[in-house]
Every structure is written in structure tokens, then in C-alpha cells.
Scaffold this motif. Structure first.
Motif, PDB file in Angstrom:
ATOM      1  N   ASP A  54       0.822  -1.200   0.000  1.00 27.27           N
ATOM      2  CA  ASP A  54       0.000   0.000   0.000  1.00 27.27           C
ATOM      3  C   ASP A  54       0.866   1.265   0.000  1.00 27.27           C
ATOM      4  O   ASP A  54       2.041   1.232   0.362  1.00 27.27           O
ATOM      5  CB  ASP A  54      -0.898  -0.027   1.245  1.00 27.27           C
ATOM      6  N   VAL A  55       0.224   2.368  -0.366  1.00 26.37           N
ATOM      7  CA  VAL A  55       0.866   3.676  -0.328  1.00 26.37           C
ATOM      8  C   VAL A  55       1.355   3.959   1.103  1.00 26.37           C
ATOM      9  O   VAL A  55       0.629   3.757   2.065  1.00 26.37           O
ATOM     10  CB  VAL A  55      -0.159   4.769  -0.712  1.00 26.37           C
ATOM     11  N   GLY A  56       2.588   4.387   1.205  1.00 24.51           N
ATOM     12  CA  GLY A  56       3.096   4.812   2.501  1.00 24.51           C
ATOM     13  C   GLY A  56       3.371   3.688   3.480  1.00 24.51           C
ATOM     14  O   GLY A  56       3.562   3.945   4.669  1.00 24.51           O
ATOM     15  N   GLN A  83       0.126   3.280  -5.207  1.00 21.23           N
ATOM     16  CA  GLN A  83      -1.280   3.617  -5.428  1.00 21.23           C
ATOM     17  C   GLN A  83      -1.953   2.666  -6.403  1.00 21.23           C
ATOM     18  O   GLN A  83      -1.379   2.281  -7.422  1.00 21.23           O
ATOM     19  CB  GLN A  83      -1.419   5.054  -5.947  1.00 21.23           C
ATOM     20  N   GLU A  84      -3.187   2.335  -6.057  1.00 28.34           N
ATOM     21  CA  GLU A  84      -4.006   1.449  -6.879  1.00 28.34           C
ATOM     22  C   GLU A  84      -4.012   1.894  -8.343  1.00 28.34           C
ATOM     23  O   GLU A  84      -3.996   1.085  -9.265  1.00 28.34           O
ATOM     24  CB  GLU A  84      -5.429   1.446  -6.306  1.00 28.34           C
ATOM     25  N   ARG A  85      -4.010   3.212  -8.561  1.00 27.65           N
ATOM     26  CA  ARG A  85      -4.069   3.754  -9.916  1.00 27.65           C
ATOM     27  C   ARG A  85      -2.933   3.217 -10.794  1.00 27.65           C
ATOM     28  O   ARG A  85      -3.065   3.113 -12.001  1.00 27.65           O
ATOM     29  CB  ARG A  85      -3.992   5.278  -9.837  1.00 27.65           C
ATOM     30  N   TYR A  86      -1.818   2.908 -10.166  1.00 30.87           N
ATOM     31  CA  TYR A  86      -0.672   2.440 -10.948  1.00 30.87           C
ATOM     32  C   TYR A  86      -0.569   0.917 -10.973  1.00 30.87           C
ATOM     33  O   TYR A  86       0.432   0.354 -11.411  1.00 30.87           O
ATOM     34  CB  TYR A  86       0.625   3.040 -10.395  1.00 30.87           C
ATOM     35  N   HIS A  87      -1.642   0.289 -10.503  1.00 30.08           N
ATOM     36  CA  HIS A  87      -1.663  -1.164 -10.411  1.00 30.08           C
ATOM     37  C   HIS A  87      -1.323  -1.837 -11.746  1.00 30.08           C
ATOM     38  O   HIS A  87      -0.600  -2.830 -11.795  1.00 30.08           O
ATOM     39  CB  HIS A  87      -3.071  -1.572  -9.946  1.00 30.08           C
ATOM     40  N   SER A  88      -1.840  -1.254 -12.810  1.00 31.60           N
ATOM     41  CA  SER A  88      -1.680  -1.920 -14.104  1.00 31.60           C
ATOM     42  C   SER A  88      -0.216  -2.002 -14.537  1.00 31.60           C
ATOM     43  O   SER A  88       0.123  -2.769 -15.425  1.00 31.60           O
ATOM     44  CB  SER A  88      -2.502  -1.202 -15.174  1.00 31.60           C
ATOM     45  N   LEU A  89       0.654  -1.209 -13.905  1.00 34.52           N
ATOM     46  CA  LEU A  89       2.070  -1.269 -14.281  1.00 34.52           C
ATOM     47  C   LEU A  89       2.811  -2.369 -13.527  1.00 34.52           C
ATOM     48  O   LEU A  89       3.898  -2.770 -13.920  1.00 34.52           O
ATOM     49  CB  LEU A  89       2.750   0.070 -13.981  1.00 34.52           C
ATOM     50  N   ILE A 138       7.561   7.476  -7.889  1.00 31.82           N
ATOM     51  CA  ILE A 138       6.838   7.695  -9.140  1.00 31.82           C
ATOM     52  C   ILE A 138       7.375   6.685 -10.148  1.00 31.82           C
ATOM     53  O   ILE A 138       8.579   6.610 -10.341  1.00 31.82           O
ATOM     54  CB  ILE A 138       7.078   9.127  -9.671  1.00 31.82           C
ATOM     55  N   GLY A 139       6.478   5.940 -10.749  1.00 32.47           N
ATOM     56  CA  GLY A 139       6.924   4.887 -11.668  1.00 32.47           C
ATOM     57  C   GLY A 139       7.515   3.745 -10.863  1.00 32.47           C
ATOM     58  O   GLY A 139       6.819   3.070 -10.136  1.00 32.47           O
TER      59      GLY A 139
END
Lengths: 201, 662
Positions: free
Chosen positions: A18-20, A69-75, A43-44
Motif C-alpha cells: 500500500d501507499v506509505g 497507489q491502486e491507480r498504478y496497479h496496471s504497471l 513515481i513509476g
């Protein structure tokens, strides 16, 4: 994957969580022996490496630190693909971060390398007063899912080297380099990649 | 793809709900083809519209044809149209007639067998529509995303089920035929590309079938598809036309680089006349800008050890000419000079001259507060002092209203509002680790950190769909540092996010399109380097992800970041100067990258560790030169709508062909 020869092994390791939760802080502690109170968000992805010596071999970890972050899950698959080991990190002061860790475990179990060594790290163990996740709960979960578990603190360095050392001990030895490492792009057939597999240095 | 799997659940739920609501009776056999050809246009309803859906007849960006995709419902039947924009590329080798060949004119869904969607890790999402006849249209690339919405819309209006064999294949079934309804045959026929499909087109008479022959000869995609069929080799299920494309790239290298070289030569001659004669390279592993006077090189990028591997020459330096230089950087714009740009009432008299001036020099720090709102297009250039004062006041009230939306959430409400708690938690975690080494943000309980939090939380309500995403705090921090005022910072941030918001989209489409454009730019500006990346599995350019996502914020100290941003925000030479800036950095280190045979891991580490090492002004000059060098060919690498360009919503930008067939 890990490959070996002359008792020297290169092992790709990915940190997820998770974040943090403290992924980058664990890496910074392990690789540079440092701690930054306000470690900036990743980032990245970030890559670094560190070598540990275990009884019969030297293991060079090639460490991929990812954005939480979940938003970057696809990477994420790009980074855990072909990894020999993963540390899934949660924050002992944040129950939701354990739930997120469990999702990562599930994903790795279904998508990742079946021989992957997985460790669960309950980070920020120094913040005992703010603890929200009982050690027993995480321990039980880890046991059920075949992970090994440690509570760590990047801040105090507790168990940081130890968790990497434990992973190093558990890596399969003399495993032939059959899977490609690194990135696969544009849906190329994996065969083209074989030459890129890591080998001892 | 993981993302796909997550989406799938909702997709199917939507579908189930839609089919329950509508029931079989509403799915009429689409015999409306005959009716519409008789000229009936009543009752046609556009249920889906997407601009910048593009086909790639060849690998050359100049040949790509953008158009508008529509789903049209008429008399209970659903039709798909794709009409190319008229006169889009001035240098396109395809004529309007060629474009017409690709036009999809009102194909009824009863003629469509299946839709396959592709989510390549780099590049755009695309779909391949396969007709019942076994023919398929060329891949339709969705530059602005929207594949999911497209499929969802189809699901609402036609019978669409996911193939049990392949989660990315959606089978279209004629609902009236109970045999087909059993979904017994989910197999895809071998996909064969056609430029147009006269047999299935409603508007048969309008299809210029006479051109088909030409098209097959001219279109690389058609050619390769046909040869596959001749050999009897089935096209792989996961075949990606981008792969074919890349296989052809090598063969075409010479052509592309020749273009770049010719352009360079031309510029070189021009620059000689302008007196910008660059001195000859003695060795090509020297830093690109060795005569830079404004900023000293802390280190020579390629001086660390001799390359282990022979390094192919940089094509732009191949002919013993240095890269055409950008103009010398100027001192920053100061107060006195700025006042000369304004008329007595405070209007900027010549916005272009101002942008040009800032492009070449940046702005003195104490002027940023006044100038950034212009550059971000929050304040109009032609506004007066009084108008701006009024705007600031109005916007302040508006901000307060927005802010109250989350401020008024009580503890009890927050307990029942998971999304709010999650967002706030995420923002709280990030603001305390954003630029804390700066005195403006350091120390416990720093009020500026609270402002960062409040603005980001308010923004996540203002743009609830986008929400908060990691990286946004990096983008806001310098703005708050410059603007000081909470409301003004918010509105400047809103303006910036109008352009950079797609960087944070869930499907990563904004980042993919920029990374893809970057790869095309490197291909034309340094083909050996591109070639190297391709051979070493670095072709996705993800090592540049951080550069692009937050506009090099982590690569420079605060002051240089601000200078770079205001230069980029002028959009003086190009809206996409940041991509040329990426190329400029890569070219500065190309010999090291290739010489040390960096693989993706090493390269990412190397690039991340360039933070704080990049010379801003010389790299800006390189970027300017590269942008000029690449010219129209460079611009053609960057599809319309690629961030930070605004998405093309106003269709009048491109005059349309006759669009509404029905």
C-alpha cells in the motif's frame, strides 16, 4: 528468476504494498543503511541492487521498488514478472494496508512465478503505540499462504537485513535460467528474450 | 491484463443489468439496412461518439488516419460508423480517396461477428472488429481511451457476450436467432483485414470500390495480412499489429533517418547563414553542448570510463555537424521588461512575443506570481488589471464553495464515505513527504503543508472522476510556492491539470500516448539509439515515466524546475517540447547507455540517478534544436490530443466528411 553458478546468484526481487507502507524506506535501509523521515513517494518505479552472503552463496538482489497507489496497479506486472522473490509490505498501524497486502499476495499467487519466494513485512514496527494490526493476525495469514513473515522497522533497522537474508536463504539453488527476466513488450514472444536472462557476474 | 480483470466484473454486471431491462423484444432483427438505404433518417440516435479513433495503414505516423467513431441506433438496430477527418495531415501520402477506402459506413451489428480488444503495455488500446463474413476492419486505435465505454454502449444496445475462451473477445450475436443465442460457436474466424467491406455496408452505393486495388498495394497492413493468409499460417490469437510494425521499422530506418538528415542539413545551412555555425565535432562522444556559457557542466556525461562497446554514431552528428543549436538562452524576464509588454490597462499586447521571450529565458522569481496564471491560461492575456482583479475575487468565492463540500463532511458522514476517507488518507500521506526539505514546507505542523492538503482535497472534489493521484502533490507544490494564495494556487493547478490530467488516467492512456510518441521521436532523431532500446527490451520507454508524469519535477532542484515549467508552458515551439526535452537528455547520455550496454534495469537506475545531474539550459537548447530538426515529421509522431494538448472535443477543428449516413 534466480540463476546460479560459482555460488553467485542474481535474484530479481519486487516490493509491493500500500501507499506509505514503507517500501522505499525498507530498500533505502537495506541498500544504503539510511532512513529519511519523509521519504518521497515513488513515481513509476525505482531500481537498486544489494548483495548478501548466505552460507553457500552470494545473492545479488536486483530490487524493484514500485508505486503503491491502486491507480498504478496496471504497471505492476511489468515489475513482478519473472521475479524470484517478493516482499509484500504493510504498515502495522494501518489495518487497510494489510488488506491491500493480501490482494497483492493473491495476485502474485495467480500471476507470478510459482517458485517465487514471498515474504510479508509488517513495517513501522517501532510505532508500537499506534499498532492496529496484531502480530498474530498477520503471522496466521502468512502461515496459511506459505509466506514467511517478519515485522520490520526501516526507521530502527529492525529485521530489515534479516528479511532479505531470509529470502536469500530460501531462494532455489541451481535453478536453470528458463524464464526471461525484465520487461516484455509489445506482446513479443518470450523466446526472443532468452538472451536477456540474468546470469552470475 | 490485471486492469482488464478488474473491469470485467463491472462490465458483466452492466451487461446483465442492461439485458434484463431491455429484454429480448427490444432486440429487433436489423433489416433496417434496406430501409436506411432508401433514405430514411428518422429516429437515428447517436449513442456513442469518440474522436481521434485512428487506423494505422502503415507504420508511418504521417499515414495514420484519425476519425470519429460513432454508434448509431435506429429502429432498434445498432450501427457503427467510422469517418476519417478531412484534410488532417498536410504531408500525408494518402489521398482523400485512400482515406475513403477505410471509411466504415453504417455497418449494422447484425453483420458483426465479434470485437476483440487489445490493451498493449505500450501504445493505445485498440479494437479489431470482425464481420460475420470473416473479414475484419483494420485495428481502430483509441487515442483518447474509451474502449470500455464503447463496449459498454454496445452491450446496452446489442447482444454482446464475452468469449469463454478469451476475455478480450466479445461476441456479437443476433438475438433473434435462438440458435446463435446458445453461443455455441464462439470461435473467431481467421481475421483478415479489409479496407472496406462493401458487402456488409449499408451504404453500398457510396463505397468507392474501384479504389480497393490501389489500397491493397499501398497499404502495408493489408499487404502483410494478405501474405499471412497465402501462407496458410493462422494469425496468432494475440497477434499485435504493433509487432508487425516494429519488424518493418528496421527496414525503413534508412528512409526515416535520411529525412532527419536532410532536414538537419537544411537547418545547418540556414544556421550558417544566421551565424550560428556550430564547430565541428572532434569526437562524437563529447557532450552535445560544449560551448555552453550560461551553465557550467558539472560533469561530462560520457566521460566516465571508456565505452566497452563500439557505439553507433548519432545520425544527427554523423555528417560532422553538431546538432543544430538552439538559440542562446537569455537572462530571465524582469520587471521593467515585463511592464513593456502591457498596455496602460494591463493587457498583454503581444502574447506571442511574451511567450517567445519566456521560452528563451524564463521569468524572474518575483514575477512568477503574476505571469504563471497567464502561462497556464487561467488569466486571459487580453484581460485588464481590473478584469483580473475581478476574476480573482470571483474565483476565490468559487473556491470557498468547493472547499466547503468536503469541509462540511461530518465525522459521522465520513465513517460512511469510504472513498472520501481513502482519498483524504492518500493525500495526507503524500503532502507530508512533498518537498519537505524546502524551508517553505519544512517543520512540524507547517501551514503550507496543510494548504497543499486542502487544495488537493478540494481538487479531488472539483474533479471527482480523476480524484487524487500520486504525483499531483509534486505538481502543486511549486505552484503554491509561487502563488502563495490558496485559491489562486487552486485555479492555477486546475488549469495545469486540464493539460496534465490525462497523465493520471486510470487506463494510463495519457502516459502511453506520450511514451509512444517519445519512442517515435527517438526513432527519427536517433535511430541507432532507438534501435538499441528495441534490441534491449527498453522500447516501452518506461524509464522516462517519471520525467513525463510530473514534468521533470524530481530531476531538477526547485528553481530549475520552475524555470523549465514556465518554458514548457509557453508552448512556444511545440506543445510537446517536453518530449523533445526527453530526447535531448537521452541523446546526451546515449554513448554511455549504449557503450555500457545498459539493460532495462540498469537504464532505469541510471535515469533515476540522473536526478540533479542534468544541465537545464544546454538541454533546453538541445530540445529546441531537436524540435526544429524534426519539423513536421516530429509533429506527425505525436497524435492529436496527446497530453499536454487538450483533447480534441471541438469537432469543427477538423472539417468532417459527410458524417451522418443514417
Amino acid at each position: 528468476m534466480a540463476s546460479s553458478g560459482n555460488k553467485s546468484i542474481n535474484a530479481k526481487l519486487v516490493l509491493l504494498g500500500d501507499v506509505g507502507a514503507g517500501k522505499s524506506s525498507l530498500v533505502l535501509r537495506f541498500v544504503k543503511g539510511q532512513f529519511i523521515e519523509f521519504q518521497e513517494s515513488t513515481i513509476g518505479a525505482a531500481f537498486s541492487s544489494q548483495t548478501v552472503a548466505v552460507d553457500d552463496a552470494t545473492v545479488k538482489f536486483e530490487i524493484w521498488d514500485t508505486a503503491g497507489q491502486e491507480r498504478y496497479h496496471s504497471l505492476a506486472p511489468m515489475y513482478y514478472r519473472g521475479a524470484a522473490a517478493a516482499i509484500i509490505v504493510y504498515d502495522i498501524t494501518n489495518q487497510a494496508s494489510l488488506e491491500r497486502a493480501k490482494k497483492w499476495v493473491q495476485e502474485l499467487q495467480s500471476q507470478g512465478n510459482s517458485n517465487m519466494v514471498m515474504a510479508l513485512a509488517g513495517n513501522k514496527a517501532d510505532l508500537v503505540d499506534s499498532r492496529k494490526v496484531a502480530t498474530e493476525e498477520a503471522q496466521a495469514y502468512a502461515q496459511e499462504n506459505g509466506l514467511f513473515f517478519m515485522e520490520t522497522s526501516a526507521k530502527t533497522a529492525t529485521n530489515v537485513n534479516d528479511i532479505f537474508y531470509e529470502i536469500a536463504k530460501r531462494l532455489p539453488r541451481l535453478q536453470p535460467a528458463q524464464n526471461p527476466s525484465g520487461m516484455v513488450l509489445l506482446n513479443r514472444p518470450p523466446a526472443e528474450k532468452a538472451a536477456g536472462a540474468s546470469c552470475c557476474s | 491484463m490485471i486492469e482488464t480483470d478488474i473491469n470485467d466484473l463491472s462490465d458483466d454486471a452492466d451487461y446483465a443489468a442492461a439485458s434484463r431491462q431491455q429484454g429480448p423484444a427490444s432486440f429487433n432483427r436489423s433489416d433496417s439496412g434496406r430501409r436506411s438505404s432508401s433514405g430514411e433518417t428518422e429516429g437515428a440516435e447517436v449513442v456513442y461518439l469518440k474522436d481521434n479513433v485512428t487506423i494505422h495503414p502503415t507504420q508511418y505516423a504521417a499515414d495514420w488516419i484519425s476519425g470519429r467513431l460513432k454508434l448509431i441506433k435506429q429502429a432498434g438496430s445498432l450501427f457503427m460508423t467510422w469517418i476519417p477527418y478531412k484534410g488532417q495531415n498536410s504531408n500525408a501520402r494518402l489521398t482523400e480517396k485512400d482515406k475513403n477506402l477505410y471509411t466504415i459506413r453504417a455497418v449494422p451489428f447484425s453483420d458483426i461477428k465479434s470485437i476483440r480488444r487489445h490493451n498493449p503495455p505500450i501504445g493505445w488500446q485498440y479494437i479489431i472488429v470482425v464481420l460475420s463474413s470473416g473479414l475484419a476492419f483494420p485495428p481502430l486505435y483509441f487515442y483518447n481511451g474509451g474502449v470500455k465505454e464503447f463496449l459498454a454502449t454496445v452491450k446496452q444496445h446489442a447482444f454482446l457476450v464475452r468469449s469463454a475462451d478469451d476475455a478480450n473477445v466479445f461476441v456479437v450475436n443476433d438475438f433473434q436467432d435462438p440458435l446463435q443465442k446458445t453461443l455455441s460457436s464462439l470461435e473467431l474466424p481467421r481475421a483478415v483485414s479489409v479496407a472496406n467491406s462493401p458487402s456488409s455496408s449499408v451504404a453500398l452505393s457510396e463505397s468507392p470500390s474501384s479504389g480497393n486495388q490501389e489500397m491493397t498495394e499501398g497499404g502495408a497492413f493489408n499487404g502483410s495480412a494478405a501474405s499471412v493468409r497465402q501462407n496458410g499460417t493462422p494469425r496468432q490469437k494475440h497477434n499485435d499489429p504493433a509487432r508487425d510494425l516494429h519488424m518493418q521499422v528496421l527496414e525503413k530506418f534508412s528512409l526515416v533517418t535520411r529525412f532527419a538528415r536532410e532536414t538537419t542539413s537544411q537547418l545547418f545551412r540556414e544556421s550558417q547563414m544566421d551565424g550560428f555555425l556550430a564547430s565541428e565535432r572532434r569526437r562524437y562522444d563529447q557532450p552535445l553542448v560544449e560551448h555552453q556559457s550560461l551553465v557550467e557542466h558539472p560533469e561530462s556525461p560520457d566521460s566516465n570510463g571508456s565505452p566497452k562497446t563500439p557505439v553507433p554514431a548519432d545520425p544527427l552528428e554523423f555528417d560532422k555537424m553538431s546538432l543544430v543549436w538552439g538559440k542562446p538562452r537569455q537572462p530571465r524576464l524582469g520587471l521593467e521588461e515585463w511592464s513593456n509588454f502591457l498596455d496602460s490597462e494591463g493587457r498583454v499586447m503581444d502574447a506571442n512575443a511574451l511567450k517567445k521571450r519566456i521560452f528563451y529565458g524564463g521569468v524572474e522569481h518575483n514575477l512568477r506570481r503574476e505571469l504563471w496564471p497567464f502561462l497556464l491560461e487561467y488569466h486571459p492575456y487580453d484581460s485588464t488589471f481590473a478584469e483580473r482583479e475581478y476574476l480573482v475575487a470571483i474565483k476565490k468565492l468559487e473556491y470557498e464553495t468547493l472547499k466547503k463540500q468536503w469541509q462540511s463532511i461530518s465525522h459521522a458522514q465520513a465513517r460512511r464515505f469510504t472513498k472520501f476517507r481513502e482519498r483524504k488518507g492518500l493525500i495526507d500521506k503524500d503532502v507530508v513527504r512533498t518537498d519537505r526539505s524546502l524551508s517553505f514546507y519544512d517543520g512540524d505542523d507547517n501551514p503550507n503543508v496543510h494548504l497543499l492538503r486542502d487544495i488537493l482535497l478540494t481538487y479531488s472534489f472539483y474533479n471527482f472522476d480523476l480524484g487524487y493521484c500520486q504525483g499531483m502533490s509534486d505538481l502543486l507544490s511549486p505552484i503554491l510556492f509561487v502563488m502563495k494564495d490558496e485559491s489562486e494556487s487552486f485555479w492555477c493547478f486546475v488549469s495545469l491539470m486540464e493539460r496534465l490530467g490525462p497523465n493520471f488516467s486510470r487506463d494510463q492512456s495519457g502516459m502511453h500516448s506520450q511514451l509512444f510518441a517519445l519512442s517515435k521521436l527517438v526513432e527519427i532523431l536517433d535511430s541507432p539509439l532507438h534501435n538499441y532500446f528495441q534490441q534491449n527490451e527498453c522500447i516501452n520507454y518506461f524509464f522516462c515515466f517519471r520525467w513525463i508524469l510530473i514534468q521533470f519535477k524530481r530531476e531538477f532542484d526547485f528553481d530549475r524546475t520552475m524555470l523549465l515549467w514556465e518554458v514548457l508552458w509557453t508552448r512556444y515551439l511545440s506543445e510537446h517540447l517536453h518530449l523533445y526535452f526527453c530526447v535531448a537528455i537521452l541523446k546526451r547520455y546515449r554513448n554511455k547507455i549504449i557503450g555500457e550496454q545498459m539493460d532495462f534495469d540498469t537504464l532505469l537506475k541510471f535515469i533515476n540517478e540522473l536526478s540533479g545531474q542534468i544541465d537545464l539550459n544546454p538541454t533546453l537548447r538541445d530540445a529546441e534544436a531537436l524540435c526544429i530538426c524534426a519539423g513536421e515529421n516530429g509533429a506527425a509522431c505525436i497524435p492529436p490530443g496527446t497530453p499536454p494538448s487538450l483533447p480534441i472535443e471541438d469537432a469543427s477543428v477538423y472539417p468532417q466528411l459527410e458524417d451522418d449516413i443514417l
